[in-house]
Design a protein around this motif. Structure first.
Motif, PDB file in Angstrom:
ATOM      1  N   TRP A   1     -31.617  38.104 -10.136  1.00  0.00           N
ATOM      2  CA  TRP A   1     -31.554  37.809  -8.702  1.00  0.00           C
ATOM      3  C   TRP A   1     -32.847  37.126  -8.253  1.00  0.00           C
ATOM      4  O   TRP A   1     -32.821  36.138  -7.524  1.00  0.00           O
ATOM      5  CB  TRP A   1     -31.316  39.098  -7.913  1.00  0.00           C
ATOM      6  CG  TRP A   1     -31.327  38.888  -6.447  1.00  0.00           C
ATOM      7  CD1 TRP A   1     -30.300  38.424  -5.668  1.00  0.00           C
ATOM      8  CD2 TRP A   1     -32.431  39.118  -5.562  1.00  0.00           C
ATOM      9  NE1 TRP A   1     -30.705  38.356  -4.355  1.00  0.00           N
ATOM     10  CE2 TRP A   1     -32.006  38.774  -4.263  1.00  0.00           C
ATOM     11  CE3 TRP A   1     -33.725  39.579  -5.743  1.00  0.00           C
ATOM     12  CZ2 TRP A   1     -32.839  38.890  -3.161  1.00  0.00           C
ATOM     13  CZ3 TRP A   1     -34.547  39.692  -4.645  1.00  0.00           C
ATOM     14  CH2 TRP A   1     -34.096  39.343  -3.378  1.00  0.00           C
TER      15      TRP A   1
ATOM     16  N   HIS B   1     -24.229  38.971  -7.390  1.00  0.00           N
ATOM     17  CA  HIS B   1     -25.136  38.641  -6.278  1.00  0.00           C
ATOM     18  C   HIS B   1     -24.863  39.553  -5.084  1.00  0.00           C
ATOM     19  O   HIS B   1     -25.800  40.060  -4.451  1.00  0.00           O
ATOM     20  CB  HIS B   1     -24.939  37.183  -5.839  1.00  0.00           C
ATOM     21  CG  HIS B   1     -25.794  36.213  -6.563  1.00  0.00           C
ATOM     22  ND1 HIS B   1     -27.133  36.054  -6.315  1.00  0.00           N
ATOM     23  CD2 HIS B   1     -25.498  35.347  -7.557  1.00  0.00           C
ATOM     24  CE1 HIS B   1     -27.618  35.132  -7.111  1.00  0.00           C
ATOM     25  NE2 HIS B   1     -26.646  34.687  -7.883  1.00  0.00           N
ATOM     26  N   GLU B   2     -23.611  39.745  -4.784  1.00  0.00           N
ATOM     27  CA  GLU B   2     -23.249  40.566  -3.627  1.00  0.00           C
ATOM     28  C   GLU B   2     -23.651  42.022  -3.834  1.00  0.00           C
ATOM     29  O   GLU B   2     -24.227  42.653  -2.957  1.00  0.00           O
ATOM     30  CB  GLU B   2     -21.740  40.460  -3.399  1.00  0.00           C
ATOM     31  CG  GLU B   2     -21.267  41.147  -2.144  1.00  0.00           C
ATOM     32  CD  GLU B   2     -19.780  40.941  -1.935  1.00  0.00           C
ATOM     33  OE1 GLU B   2     -19.102  41.943  -1.645  1.00  0.00           O
ATOM     34  OE2 GLU B   2     -19.309  39.789  -2.066  1.00  0.00           O
TER      35      GLU B   2
ATOM     36  N   ARG C   1     -27.535  43.295  -3.864  1.00  0.00           N
ATOM     37  CA  ARG C   1     -28.160  43.499  -2.547  1.00  0.00           C
ATOM     38  C   ARG C   1     -28.103  44.975  -2.140  1.00  0.00           C
ATOM     39  O   ARG C   1     -29.074  45.509  -1.618  1.00  0.00           O
ATOM     40  CB  ARG C   1     -27.511  42.591  -1.506  1.00  0.00           C
ATOM     41  CG  ARG C   1     -27.751  41.101  -1.799  1.00  0.00           C
ATOM     42  CD  ARG C   1     -27.035  40.199  -0.818  1.00  0.00           C
ATOM     43  NE  ARG C   1     -27.592  40.311   0.519  1.00  0.00           N
ATOM     44  CZ  ARG C   1     -28.678  39.675   0.940  1.00  0.00           C
ATOM     45  NH1 ARG C   1     -29.345  38.885   0.124  1.00  0.00           N
ATOM     46  NH2 ARG C   1     -29.107  39.834   2.175  1.00  0.00           N
TER      47      ARG C   1
ATOM     48  N   HIS D   1     -31.403  47.391  -1.646  1.00  0.00           N
ATOM     49  CA  HIS D   1     -31.611  48.153  -0.411  1.00  0.00           C
ATOM     50  C   HIS D   1     -31.791  49.643  -0.732  1.00  0.00           C
ATOM     51  O   HIS D   1     -32.728  50.281  -0.235  1.00  0.00           O
ATOM     52  CB  HIS D   1     -30.446  47.940   0.546  1.00  0.00           C
ATOM     53  CG  HIS D   1     -30.582  48.701   1.812  1.00  0.00           C
ATOM     54  ND1 HIS D   1     -31.490  48.364   2.793  1.00  0.00           N
ATOM     55  CD2 HIS D   1     -29.940  49.815   2.261  1.00  0.00           C
ATOM     56  CE1 HIS D   1     -31.401  49.232   3.793  1.00  0.00           C
ATOM     57  NE2 HIS D   1     -30.478  50.118   3.488  1.00  0.00           N
TER      58      HIS D   1
END
Length: 164
Positions: free
Chosen positions: A67, A122-123, A126, A130
């Motif tokens: 990423w 990619h989704e 995240r 977090h």
């Protein structure tokens, strides 16, 4: 060993009492013991954060590298992750099976395999980033911002040196 004293302190004192090493060497031994304890606790905790998201701590680290840096050759990924070729291959097999990464052969050199995150990877990374950031905040909240900066600098200095 008393519950009040940790292994590093006990080892430190025993090394000095037996005259095995000089005081500064005993201090370094205490440092190594506590760094190792912290790394083990941190890794176990990070695993508990990342597992519910569908990957291991090692898998998260690979996805995080992809990423941050973008697609890269699998050998480079192994070097950056500090993992063996076999470990990287196994991790990539699992991440690819789960649709999070894709491997493509290089057009110029068929021996080279380029690794990239998929759209789903990619989704999903995240959410992992977090969750990990929240946990990191909790771990390092006992240190002031200045102490965190100093620790970051010192750990980078140690990690980036050539093998002594």
């Amino acid at each position: 060993m008393s519950d009040e004293r940790d292994l590093g302190e006990v080892l430190h004192d025993r090394l000095l009492a037996e005259g095995i090493v000089a005081p500064e060497a005993a201090d370094r031994t205490d440092l190594i013991v506590n760094l190792t304890r912290f790394y083990n606790r941190l890794s176990q905790d990070a695993e508990s954060v990342q597992r519910p998201l569908g990957w291991s701590w090692a898998g998260f680290r690979i996805m995080n590298l992809l990423w941050a840096a973008g697609p890269m050759e699998s050998r480079q990924l192994g070097r950056l992750a500090g993992s063996s070729r076999a470990t990287i291959s196994s991790l990539l097999n699992t991440l690819e099976r789960d649709g999070l990464v894709a491997r493509d052969r290089s057009e110029s050199d068929r021996r080279q395999v380029m690794v990239r995150l998929t759209d789903d990877g990619h989704e999903r990374i995240r959410a992992g980033l977090h969750a990990q950031a929240e946990r990191d905040r909790a771990w390092f909240g006992v240190l002031s911002p200045e102490e965190q900066q100093t620790m970051r600098h010192l750990l980078r200095k140690l990690a980036d040196q050539r093998v002594p």
